[in-house]
Every structure is written in structure tokens, then in C-alpha cells.
Design an enzyme around this catalytic site. Sequence first.
Site, PDB file in Angstrom:
ATOM      1  N   GLY A 198      37.896   8.577   6.685  1.00 33.44           N
ATOM      2  CA  GLY A 198      37.975   7.210   7.177  1.00 33.44           C
ATOM      3  C   GLY A 198      37.523   6.211   6.132  1.00 33.44           C
ATOM      4  N   PRO A 200      35.517   3.221   4.134  1.00 31.39           N
ATOM      5  CG  PRO A 200      35.317   2.388   1.961  1.00 31.39           C
ATOM      6  CD  PRO A 200      36.312   2.680   3.036  1.00 31.39           C
ATOM      7  N   GLY A 201      32.238   2.642   5.385  1.00 32.03           N
ATOM      8  CA  GLY A 201      31.457   1.849   6.326  1.00 32.03           C
ATOM      9  C   GLY A 201      31.773   2.078   7.778  1.00 32.03           C
ATOM     10  CB  THR A 202      34.323   3.966   9.619  1.00 36.13           C
ATOM     11  OG1 THR A 202      34.426   4.999   8.646  1.00 36.13           O
ATOM     12  CG2 THR A 202      35.405   2.947   9.399  1.00 36.13           C
ATOM     13  N   GLY A 203      30.978   4.749   9.397  1.00 36.49           N
ATOM     14  CA  GLY A 203      29.913   5.535  10.014  1.00 36.49           C
ATOM     15  C   GLY A 203      30.042   7.032   9.818  1.00 36.49           C
ATOM     16  CB  THR A 205      26.817   8.640   5.819  1.00 35.52           C
ATOM     17  OG1 THR A 205      27.765   8.534   4.759  1.00 35.52           O
ATOM     18  CG2 THR A 205      25.570   9.294   5.302  1.00 35.52           C
ATOM     19  CG  HIS A 419      56.354  -4.011   9.889  1.00 36.88           C
ATOM     20  ND1 HIS A 419      57.132  -4.415   8.829  1.00 36.88           N
ATOM     21  CD2 HIS A 419      55.906  -2.781   9.556  1.00 36.88           C
ATOM     22  CE1 HIS A 419      57.152  -3.475   7.907  1.00 36.88           C
ATOM     23  NE2 HIS A 419      56.404  -2.465   8.329  1.00 36.88           N
ATOM     24  CD  GLU A 420      52.709  -1.006  11.113  1.00 35.09           C
ATOM     25  OE1 GLU A 420      53.097   0.180  11.237  1.00 35.09           O
ATOM     26  OE2 GLU A 420      52.607  -1.567  10.008  1.00 35.09           O
ATOM     27  CG  ASP A 496      57.531   0.121   5.341  1.00 36.56           C
ATOM     28  OD1 ASP A 496      56.630   0.955   5.161  1.00 36.56           O
ATOM     29  OD2 ASP A 496      57.521  -0.745   6.222  1.00 36.56           O
TER      30      ASP A 496
HETATM   31  P1  ADP Z   1      30.368   5.539   5.731  1.00 35.34           P
HETATM   32  O1  ADP Z   1      29.587   6.764   5.412  1.00 35.34           O
HETATM   33  O2  ADP Z   1      31.528   5.791   6.618  1.00 35.34           O
HETATM   34  O3  ADP Z   1      30.754   4.735   4.543  1.00 35.34           O
HETATM   35  P2  ADP Z   1      27.881   4.769   6.875  1.00 35.34           P
HETATM   36  O4  ADP Z   1      27.653   5.870   7.824  1.00 35.34           O
HETATM   37  O5  ADP Z   1      27.157   4.865   5.587  1.00 35.34           O
HETATM   38  O6  ADP Z   1      29.415   4.581   6.596  1.00 35.34           O
HETATM   39  O7  ADP Z   1      27.549   3.389   7.607  1.00 35.34           O
HETATM   40  C1  ADP Z   1      26.696   2.443   7.054  1.00 35.34           C
HETATM   41  C2  ADP Z   1      25.898   1.743   8.130  1.00 35.34           C
HETATM   42  O8  ADP Z   1      26.730   0.928   8.942  1.00 35.34           O
HETATM   43  C3  ADP Z   1      25.216   2.685   9.094  1.00 35.34           C
HETATM   44  O9  ADP Z   1      23.971   3.070   8.629  1.00 35.34           O
HETATM   45  C4  ADP Z   1      25.139   1.868  10.371  1.00 35.34           C
HETATM   46  O10 ADP Z   1      24.033   1.003  10.349  1.00 35.34           O
HETATM   47  C5  ADP Z   1      26.377   1.029  10.296  1.00 35.34           C
HETATM   48  N1  ADP Z   1      27.484   1.661  11.018  1.00 35.34           N
HETATM   49  C6  ADP Z   1      28.651   2.081  10.485  1.00 35.34           C
HETATM   50  N2  ADP Z   1      29.452   2.599  11.420  1.00 35.34           N
HETATM   51  C7  ADP Z   1      28.792   2.537  12.581  1.00 35.34           C
HETATM   52  C8  ADP Z   1      29.115   2.933  13.920  1.00 35.34           C
HETATM   53  N3  ADP Z   1      30.287   3.517  14.213  1.00 35.34           N
HETATM   54  N4  ADP Z   1      28.192   2.716  14.879  1.00 35.34           N
HETATM   55  C9  ADP Z   1      27.024   2.141  14.575  1.00 35.34           C
HETATM   56  N5  ADP Z   1      26.661   1.742  13.349  1.00 35.34           N
HETATM   57  C10 ADP Z   1      27.521   1.921  12.340  1.00 35.34           C
HETATM   58 ZN    ZN Z   2      55.972  -0.674   7.435  1.00 37.80          ZN
HETATM   59 MG    MG Z   3      28.951   7.240   3.503  1.00 33.12          MG
END
Ligand code: ADP
Ligand code: ZN
Ligand code: MG
Length: 610
Positions: A198, A200-203, A205, A419-420, A496
Site C-alpha cells: 500500500g 506510504p502512510g496508510t499504516g 508498519t 472514466h473509471e 491508458d
Molecule cells: P506506513 O508504514 O504504511 O508508511 P505507518 O504505519 O508508518 O505507515 O503510519 C504512520 C503513522 O500514521 C502511524 O504511526 C499512525 O499514527 C498514523 N496512521 C497511519 N495509518 C493509520 C491508520 N490506518 N489508522 C490509524 N493511524 C494511522
Molecule cells: Zn484509465
Molecule cells: Mg512504514
Amino acid sequence: MDKKYRFSIWYFLLAFWLLIMLQELYFASKHLDEVPYSQFKSWVLEGKVAEVAISDTKINGKLKTETEGAEPHWFQTVRVEDPDLVRLLEENDVEFAGVIVSTLWKDVASWVIPILIFAALWFWILRRVSQGAGGGFMRVGQSKAKIYMEKDIPVRMTDVAGVEEAKEEIWEVVEFLQRPEKFTSIGGRIPKGVLLVGPPGTGKTLLARAIAGEAGVPFFSISGSEFVEMFVGVGAARVRDLFENAKGKAPCIIFIDELDALGKARGMGPMAHEEREQTLNQLLVEMDGFDPRVGVIILAATNRPEILDPALLRAGRFDRHVLVDRPDRPGREAILVLHAKNIKLDPDVKLDKIAAMTPGMVGADLANVINEAALLAVRHDRDTVRQADLEEAVERVVAGLEKKSRVLSQAERERVAHHEVGHALVAMSIPGSDPVQKISIIPRGIAALGYTMQLPTEDRFLLTRSELENKIAVLLGGRMAEVLIFGEASTGAADDLQKATNIAKRMVKDYGMSEKLGRVALEMTPQPAFLKPNEIAGDGNYSEQTAREIDQEVKQLIQNQEVRVKELLTTLKPALLGGAKRLLDQEVMTGTELQALLKEQKGEQVSSPT
Ligand code: ADP
Ligand code: ZN
Ligand code: MG
């Protein structure tokens, strides 16, 4: 670097400086006058000297005072080899004594103190280097990649929000870790490697830690990027260590963050990266070599699954993929609610409104929004966070994001939605194409403003001519839907078109699928297997005439599909409009939902008497 230690070196220097000052003061207080030996001698002859102390190298002395109670005049001179000195002193009535230690303290200090200082400095540098960030030069040859082992992780599944699908898939892993024997007795297949994919930043880790926390097992983690720029063989040794340690602590989790950094396809990139390859090979060996029944689960995270070495994804390795996608509107709200627990909200704050304002934002961004809002409230000297703070915070975070990804305007979102849905409807209506899994208008990165995800039901190694044509049709679906609804296409279809053109080109040039040009492979340059359809290999050797014919054939192939798609979408226009409306509303739509819409429309057409 611990602060305490850094301070102590300053204490030491300060103490030393004080010492020097004291010494100066001590001698200065005696008004020690450096005089030549000849001057000293003449003072003795004149009878002015009261007493002297003689050491190996120096003579210190005091002159007679004329008036009682006056400051004595102290002096010092360098001792010269003078056999007459003692006789001379006796004759002139001077008190004298041989002194050995008179200046010894100073002499010793003059060489001991510098040595002490250097020793202390040296010791300090050594300490600093060995504890300093990332090891530093004293540890060349040792791995920078650290294995972290954590027990009792406080993160729970409830700390992750908005990614419900991923969480559902993950629960099974948690259950297995909690009671491995339950699974093994039934003989169920246990996943060995789970890859969290996924943006970056979706959680990802966070999710990995939540699994460990929830299952209450040790968590070994290491980051793929730390393996880069290391010396050959070190990374491999580290991987071996990691698995060795983990097996001793089973049940446990091994987490490799940023797997793409070390798992890039071998032979890719400007240089074959020897170290990375060795590390990757070691990882593959370790993964193959252990039995998941011991209770070790390997988790990895990546935001670039497409560049991973295919060997990593094979059965028995990271064969389970969990998509940790950008959250949809309810998901974003859930994340906002979760993070807002830590701050004081004004009673009339509406987090659902904030969720609606932030399509495309990931969990990390939303956590950031809450934090910014709290800072704003503090700046305004308020003790609760208001809606206005949150809205301003969104703007700030968006401004920061703008460079990375885009937040779309309403008109753009409408276009992307049609489009989608266009892609999806074509894919659903053409027999034999991969089922549509998910349609989304949540922007992803810079390139894709929305996407339609088709999941192949089986691995394909051969594609027939009509299947390739179907692929082209699906690719054209987005653009044709735009034309149909808005009267013209947009730049959003560029990617596309490029893909469609490349499929058509390969059909003509490589696969001999053109009637006009016949069964001739016109492309002789071997195409590496990992070359993606939109990467064009070098041109073959053929005449200009043939080149023109190829172009024509490619154009024809695409045009045929265009006509077909246009007809198809025209008949499906109500479903297109309905689907786009629904998609705009909920941002994400499953293939099943669209299928239902499509059925509804078809049912109406059949049942309505004409
Ligand atoms: P990734 O590893 O996907 O890049 P992280 O897990 O490092 O993202 O997320 C960074 C921070 O953002 C987490 O420590 C949390 O505070 C917040 N965060 C990201 N996704 C979520 C989520 N789905 N629910 C709650 N907090 C989230
Ligand atoms: Zn398309
Ligand atoms: Mg991460």
C-alpha cells in the site's frame, strides 16, 4: 549520545582550567621575580639576600626587607653549576636549604595533565563513535541494519482504523500466533509470509506492530533500506542472524519494512548490486528453509510491489498479499476519530465533514491534520480544538501534500469517476476478461487519479488474439466514457492509450497477429521477461515501408476496439451514469456493486415493454 556523558567532559575541562588558574595565582601571589644568576650572585655579595631554597634546577629566594612588615621580594633564578655557591652563601650569612620538591608539583602537573586530557578526549571519542548514530567509522564491516526485538508491544488492532479489509485478513494471522497448535492439529495451511502492500502512510508498519501486540508475541523488525550501502556478505549474515534469533523465540513475528529496498528484482538497475543480491538470496533461502509450524510469521511491507523480485512472491514465500489501501470516507472518519481521542475537541466539531474534505489522504496525513489543529488551537490560546482549526489544518496539510499527490476539484472528480466506471463496465461486459475487484477515485500518487482493479483468477502465460483485443478495449473504456459523457477526452487517458498502443504494437510486431503483415516476427531483439508493456524495446530491422504498415495496422487494431467500446458504452449509458454517481458518492465501489447496477439496468430494458 547520552547527555550526562557529554557534560562530564566539560566538567573535566573546567576543573583543569581552574587548576591552572589557581597555580598561576599561587605563584603570582609570591611576586616571583625571575632574575639572572649574575644578578642573584651580586645580591648575595651585597648582603641583600635573607634566605634561599636550592633545588636541582632552580634557586628560589627572599630578599631582606628594610622595614619591618613590608612585602617580601621573592625571586627565582636558574641554578648554574657553581662550586663556590655554598661558601659564598655562608660568608654572606644567608639561610639556605636544599629543596627537592619545591617545583616538583608543577613539573609533574605540566606533563601529567596533558596526558590525562588526551586520554580523556580519546576515551570520549571512542565512546561517541561506538554509540553514535549508525555506528560510524569504527564499526566498518559491521552491519548498519539493526535487528530490533520488542516484547509487549502496546499497539492493538483497535489502534488501526479505516483499513477494515486489511484488518480482517490479518486476524487469521493473529489467531495463528496465539494458538499455533490449534492450526497445526487441524493441518490447515499457515501463511509463511504476508506482504502488506500500500501507499506510504496508510499504516502498514502500524498494522504489523498491532499483529504482534494483539498476539502478544515478540516482534523482530529490520528495515530493507538499511541493507543498502553495506558490504558484501554482511546483509546476508544479518538475515541469517535474524532468522536464528527469531526461531529461538517462536511464536514470533519477523517484520521486514521497506522490502522493496532489498527485494528489487535481481539484475535490475544500472548495476547488479552484489550485496543486495546476496542479501535477497539469503532471505529466500531462510524463507524456504523453515517450517511455519514453528510459529514464526514473516511480515513485510512495501509500497512498490511491482519492482519486487518475482521469486519473493512465489508460493511458500510472500504468497499472501494484503492491500492496505488509502482509506475511503468512512475510513478517514474512523482514523480522525481515533487520533482525536488524544485531543480536546469542541462539542460541535464534525469530523465527518473533515473526512469529506480529505480524499486521497492516508492515515499519517490525517494524524497530521489532528496534530496541526491542536497546535493551531494552542496558538490561539484556546483549550479545545474547533472546526475552524481542523479546516485550517487540512489546508496546511494539503499544501504540504500538493507536491506529492493531488487533491482533485469536483469537476475533475466527476470526470475521473466516469472514466473509471467506463473501464469497469467494459471489463464486465466482455466475456473472459478478469473480474473487476474494486473501482476507486481516491487519488494514488501522482500518476493515477483513480483506478480500476482487476484481479486475474488464474495465472496466465498465453494470451490469445481476442484476449489481447479485449485488453485494449478495457484500456480504451475510460477514454470513451469521457467522450460519451463530456463530449471530449482529457489528458487523464494518456497512460491508458500508451498501454493500448503497446499491446497493439506487440501484436503486430512480435506475435504475428496482423493479417496484412503476416506471420512474421518483426521484433528480433529479445524482450526481457520483466519488460512491462509500456516499456518499448529497441526497433527491429525492417524497411520504412514495413514501418509504415506497422503503424497503420496498429492504428487499425485500436480503431476497431474504439468502435466496439463506443457501441458497448452507449448501450450501457444508464449504468455508466448511475455507477459514476455512486462512485462519486462513496469514492470506492466493489465490482459486485457495479455488477448489480448493470443487472438492474439490463432487467429494466428487458421488462419494459416497447
Ligand atoms: P506506513 O508504514 O504504511 O508508511 P505507518 O504505519 O508508518 O505507515 O503510519 C504512520 C503513522 O500514521 C502511524 O504511526 C499512525 O499514527 C498514523 N496512521 C497511519 N495509518 C493509520 C491508520 N490506518 N489508522 C490509524 N493511524 C494511522
Ligand atoms: Zn484509465
Ligand atoms: Mg512504514
